[in-house]
Design a protein around this motif. Structure first.
Motif, PDB file in Angstrom:
ATOM      1  N   UNK A 145       8.988 -14.152  36.190  1.00  0.00           N
ATOM      2  CA  UNK A 145       9.038 -14.747  34.976  1.00  0.00           C
ATOM      3  C   UNK A 145       8.924 -13.133  33.909  1.00  0.00           C
ATOM      4  N   UNK A 146       9.799 -14.040  32.686  1.00  0.00           N
ATOM      5  CA  UNK A 146      10.284 -13.361  31.614  1.00  0.00           C
ATOM      6  C   UNK A 146       8.451 -11.809  31.490  1.00  0.00           C
ATOM      7  N   UNK A 147       8.923 -11.268  31.379  1.00  0.00           N
ATOM      8  CA  UNK A 147       8.088  -9.691  30.281  1.00  0.00           C
ATOM      9  C   UNK A 147       7.906 -11.003  28.677  1.00  0.00           C
ATOM     10  N   UNK A 148       6.656 -10.205  28.309  1.00  0.00           N
ATOM     11  CA  UNK A 148       6.284 -10.908  27.252  1.00  0.00           C
ATOM     12  C   UNK A 148       7.204 -10.495  26.175  1.00  0.00           C
ATOM     13  N   UNK A 149       8.115 -10.137  25.788  1.00  0.00           N
ATOM     14  CA  UNK A 149       9.223 -10.211  24.405  1.00  0.00           C
ATOM     15  C   UNK A 149      10.043 -10.542  24.520  1.00  0.00           C
ATOM     16  N   UNK A 150       9.870 -12.081  26.044  1.00  0.00           N
ATOM     17  CA  UNK A 150      11.304 -12.326  26.118  1.00  0.00           C
ATOM     18  C   UNK A 150      11.157 -13.893  26.305  1.00  0.00           C
ATOM     19  N   UNK A 167      -3.980  -9.517  19.553  1.00  0.00           N
ATOM     20  CA  UNK A 167      -4.933  -9.401  20.340  1.00  0.00           C
ATOM     21  C   UNK A 167      -4.765  -8.985  21.914  1.00  0.00           C
ATOM     22  N   UNK A 168      -5.532  -7.950  22.523  1.00  0.00           N
ATOM     23  CA  UNK A 168      -5.074  -6.578  23.948  1.00  0.00           C
ATOM     24  C   UNK A 168      -5.512  -7.458  24.669  1.00  0.00           C
ATOM     25  N   UNK A 171      -0.756 -27.751  19.450  1.00  0.00           N
ATOM     26  CA  UNK A 171      -0.669 -26.907  18.321  1.00  0.00           C
ATOM     27  C   UNK A 171      -0.997 -25.487  18.890  1.00  0.00           C
ATOM     28  N   UNK A 172      -1.956 -25.705  19.205  1.00  0.00           N
ATOM     29  CA  UNK A 172      -2.984 -24.029  19.410  1.00  0.00           C
ATOM     30  C   UNK A 172      -1.028 -23.184  20.597  1.00  0.00           C
ATOM     31  N   UNK A 173      -0.726 -24.173  21.674  1.00  0.00           N
ATOM     32  CA  UNK A 173       0.206 -22.922  22.067  1.00  0.00           C
ATOM     33  C   UNK A 173       1.475 -22.877  21.072  1.00  0.00           C
ATOM     34  N   UNK A 174       1.822 -23.092  20.260  1.00  0.00           N
ATOM     35  CA  UNK A 174       2.568 -22.642  18.930  1.00  0.00           C
ATOM     36  C   UNK A 174       2.393 -21.520  17.701  1.00  0.00           C
ATOM     37  N   UNK A 175       0.164 -22.074  18.221  1.00  0.00           N
ATOM     38  CA  UNK A 175       0.001 -20.891  17.206  1.00  0.00           C
ATOM     39  C   UNK A 175      -0.342 -19.688  18.721  1.00  0.00           C
ATOM     40  N   UNK A 176      -0.251 -19.576  19.525  1.00  0.00           N
ATOM     41  CA  UNK A 176      -0.436 -18.575  20.936  1.00  0.00           C
ATOM     42  C   UNK A 176       1.067 -17.707  20.433  1.00  0.00           C
ATOM     43  N   UNK A 177       1.546 -18.804  20.221  1.00  0.00           N
ATOM     44  CA  UNK A 177       3.521 -18.364  20.689  1.00  0.00           C
ATOM     45  C   UNK A 177       3.901 -17.412  18.935  1.00  0.00           C
ATOM     46  N   UNK A 178       3.537 -18.076  18.371  1.00  0.00           N
ATOM     47  CA  UNK A 178       3.355 -17.325  16.653  1.00  0.00           C
ATOM     48  C   UNK A 178       2.838 -16.135  16.648  1.00  0.00           C
ATOM     49  N   UNK A 191       2.835 -14.094  19.704  1.00  0.00           N
ATOM     50  CA  UNK A 191       3.333 -13.110  20.717  1.00  0.00           C
ATOM     51  C   UNK A 191       4.805 -12.764  19.626  1.00  0.00           C
ATOM     52  N   UNK A 192       4.844 -14.064  19.033  1.00  0.00           N
ATOM     53  CA  UNK A 192       6.323 -13.045  18.284  1.00  0.00           C
ATOM     54  C   UNK A 192       6.050 -12.300  17.129  1.00  0.00           C
TER      55      UNK A 192
END
Ligand SMILES: Cc1cc2nc3c(=O)[nH]c(=O)nc-3n(C[C@H](O)[C@H](O)[C@H](O)COP(=O)(O)OP(=O)(O)OC[C@H]3O[C@@H](n4cnc5c(N)ncnc54)[C@H](O)[C@@H]3O)c2cc1C
Ligand SMILES: NC(=O)c1ccc[n+]([C@@H]2O[C@H](COP(=O)([O-])OP(=O)(O)OC[C@H]3O[C@@H](n4cnc5c(N)ncnc54)[C@H](OP(=O)(O)O)[C@@H]3O)[C@@H](O)[C@H]2O)c1
Ligand SMILES: Cc1cc2nc3c(=O)[nH]c(=O)nc-3n(C[C@H](O)[C@H](O)[C@H](O)COP(=O)(O)O)c2cc1C
Length: 595
Positions: free
Chosen positions: A116-121, A545-546, A576-583, A585-586
């Motif tokens: 998989x991609x690293x988290x920052x990708x 969140x770590x 929507x929750x997935x979008x929140x978590x993606x944000x 990360x971003x």
């Protein structure tokens, strides 16, 4: 955290500045002239070529533990010498839409998880399809970092390379797939890729000189992975109480006069030696004395015994050895396992099996000493998340290590490095170490920001460092730790220290999950779910969140729980929750150090 944190362009223009790539290259070149460089930050054009002739180049990286990030900085530096104006971007911070205007792109990325991609990708990867404009003008090349012990070797680099081609980008130079010893293939790829991306502007003499001049790693300190520091192990303390099924150690390593520095969130690389009893057993099985001359890891001649002790992996079965034995033994199972596309079955076969088992099962197959070592992989350093802060422990690095011991196929097995540290390192003397910086895993820069840490088992390591750091700098942000291990009575790592931090108020909340103190397993993610509303409130108030610890199961389950927490507490559908978590990360507010 500031959105621009991981771009390296000092004193280049920020990529958000409203300029075309050409204008940006011109202005960056101008800035380069105004601020001649003494050290070597990445993303800076450094060639003395006239600014208006610099070619814009975007250097993108995806990195979990810092290797690709370091290489991205080197690419930018090298490119600067060859007349490019390079800007370095973390992949998640690079909008795929920019591919429409960027003419030249070099990508260096690792692979994590299972291909998989690293988290920052990750967010770049998921938005690559949906937001990529067509057609693309981009000419690109990918350098993929990986570890050939994983079934999906360089999986993400390969996927990204194919996807870019599919989207219409032009591959300027073939992808390089680099194993853990990436220095040589990386340098070759960089040299060739820069040539292909072309700089007709440089005088041939300048070009020739810069090609011969790729610096190994000018940004590293005196001591590095390539030149480890002989440190001293000064403390080796068991953290588990009597009767525990685990052996988790607290180590302290003196940095002496190395001038090595580190930051909370960094890891330490340790070069271990193999177990001498196992070396003896391998030699006896192969009927070698150990005095035979063979090439060592750097190609220089050493005695076989020394090579097996310090130069090569002698536990994990390398594919080349399996293939050799399959071909020479005629064993049908080995033949089947070495055929293409047998990943699942091969992993099951390899689990709990080591080189010695194969050698004993195939005594009929003969090797010369040189043939044998040629089939082995170089002994790699192991990384450990540092569990101290330089603010409170500048000259000593603390590590929190699970000592790997298990039984399989009626034999006792030992993890190479963790048992070396626990059982033999003190008696042997200098311990070769290096600091692996990890810019992607830091406590919040904002001392007022709340911090949520999920770190079961040895996952506590960097969070101990974060807490020490926050205490030392007087950070006012609240800190919440989720910790878990097998049993409260024996496995509550750093129990007293955490208790003191709790009463001092440094640790605002401590939620514990001891998995084996009751019939049903209780894990950290159960505690997260039980506290969903409050956890969400913390996130809403800007908490970071770590997660640290086991990658295969724990980190995945915690990720699922985080999605559920958001979904439930915010009463939103899963998307929507997935979008929140993606944000999260971003915004670099969901950070993981998992292994
Ligand atoms: C960025 C990073 C940070 C890390 N931080 C830490 C840390 O803070 N603390 C820590 O303890 N570790 C940490 N690790 C893990 C560490 O690097 C080593 O992987 C770990 O110590 C094992 O190394 P070893 O040499 O002792 O074992 P190895 O010789 O590498 O053996 C480990 C292998 O043994 C096999 N194995 C283990 N258990 C079993 C079993 N029960 N059955 C069958 N096979 C088994 C598996 O194949 C496993 O991969 C970190 C890793 C990374 C990448
Ligand atoms: N190869 C494997 O199968 C495997 C498994 C675990 C760890 N590891 C390795 O062991 C090292 C870390 O060991 P460690 O001492 O840090 O602790 P650990 O073995 O990860 O265990 C710490 C705690 O986490 C619990 N746990 C197990 N599965 C979990 C899950 N899915 N979600 C949340 N918690 C879970 C454990 O419970 P229980 O043990 O009671 O279930 C224990 O209470 C790492 O190198 C890791 O990669 C390997
Ligand atoms: C938990 C974990 C999972 C990994 N998974 C893969 C993988 O699936 N395929 C691969 O080729 N390499 C894998 N690797 C190896 C990394 O890609 C490799 O160590 C790389 O040099 C890391 O670069 P980085 O520091 O830039 O992230 C994995 C490493 C770790 C610690």
């Amino acid at each position: 955290m500031e959105a621009k944190e991981n771009q390296q362009f000092i004193p280049c223009l920020p990529e958000s500045a409203p300029f075309t790539p050409e204008q940006r290259a011109y202005l960056n070149g101008f800035l380069a002239g105004l601020f001649p460089r003494t050290s070597a930050p990445a993303g800076m054009p450094v060639q003395a070529a006239p600014p208006e002739r610099l070619l814009p180049l975007s250097v993108l990286f995806g990195s979990q533990t810092g290797n690709a990030e370091k290489l991205a900085k080197r690419i930018a530096k090298e490119a600067g010498k060859r007349g490019f104006a390079a800007t370095v971007y973390e992949l998640n911070k690079y909008p795929p839409t920019q591919l429409a205007s960027d003419e030249r792109v070099l990508i260096v990325t690792s692979t994590f998880g299972d291909g998989e991609p690293p988290d920052n990708a990750r967010t770049f990867w998921t938005s690559l399809d949906s937001t990529t404009p067509k057609p693309l003008r981009t000419r690109f090349s990918v350098c993929a970092l990986g570890d050939s012990n994983y079934p999906k070797f360089c999986g993400f680099g390969k996927d990204l390379d194919s996807k870019l081609e599919l989207l219409g980008a032009q591959r300027a130079h073939p992808r390089a797939d680099c194993d853990l010893d990436f220095e040589e293939p990386f340098t070759k790829w960089l040299n060739e890729a820069l040539s292909k991306l072309g700089n007709a502007n440089l005088a041939p003499a300048q070009l020739a000189q810069s090609r011969n001049d790729i610096e190994p790693d000018a940004t590293s300190p005196k001591y590095s992975r390539a030149n480890p520091f002989p440190a001293t192990l000064v403390a080796n303390r068991k953290l588990n109480g009597p009767g525990s099924e685990k052996d988790t150690r607290h180590f302290e390593i003196a940095l002496g006069d190395s001038e090595l520095s580190y930051e909370a969130g960094d890891a330490m690389g340790v070069f271990a030696r193999n177990c001498p009893q196992l070396v003896g057993e391998v030699l006896a099985t192969l009927r070698f004395s150990g005095d035979e001359p063979v090439p060592g890891r750097d190609g220089l001649e050493v005695q076989l015994g020394e090579a097996l002790l310090r130069h090569y992996e002698i536990t994990k079965i390398p594919p080349a050895l399996l293939k050799w034995l399959a071909e020479r033994s005629g064993d049908q199972l080995l033949k089947k396992l070495t055929a293409p596309d047998v990943n699942g079955e091969l992993s099951r076969y390899l689990r709990g099996r080591e080189i010695i088992d194969l050698l004993l099962a195939h005594l009929e197959v003969k090797f010369s000493p040189t043939e044998f070592v040629a089939l082995l992989k170089k002994l790699q350093p192991r990384l450990y998340s540092i569990s101290s802060s330089p603010k409170t422990s500048p000259n000593h690095v603390h590590l929190t290590v699970n000592v790997v011991r298990y039984d399989s196929l009626a034999r006792s097995r030992k993890g190479v490095c963790s048992t070396f540290l626990a059982e033999r390192a003190e008696a042997i003397g200098p311990l070769p170490i290096f600091v692996q910086t990890n810019q992607n895993f830091r406590p919040p820069r904002d001392n007022h920001a709340p911090m949520i840490m999920v770190g079961p088992g040895t996952g506590i390591a960097p969070f101990r460092a974060f807490l020490h750091e926050r205490q030392a700098v007087g950070a006012t942000g609240k800190n919440w730790l989720f910790f878990g291990d097998q049993r409260a009575a024996t496995d509550f790592l750093y129990h007293e220290e955490l208790g003191t931090m709790r009463s001092d108020g440094v640790l605002s909340r401590l939620d514990l999950a001891f998995s084996r103190d009751q019939a049903e397993k209780v894990y950290v993610q159960h505690r997260m779910r039980e506290n969903a509303d409050e956890l969400f409130l913390w996130l809403e108030s800007g908490a970071y969140f770590y997660v640290c610890g086991d990658a295969t199961r724990m980190a995945k389950d915690v990720d699922t729980a985080l999605h559920e927490v958001v979904q439930r507490a915010a009463s939103v559908p899963f998307e929507k929750a997935a979008e929140y978590v993606t944000n999260l990360r971003k915004q670099n507010r969901y950070l993981r150090d998992v292994y």
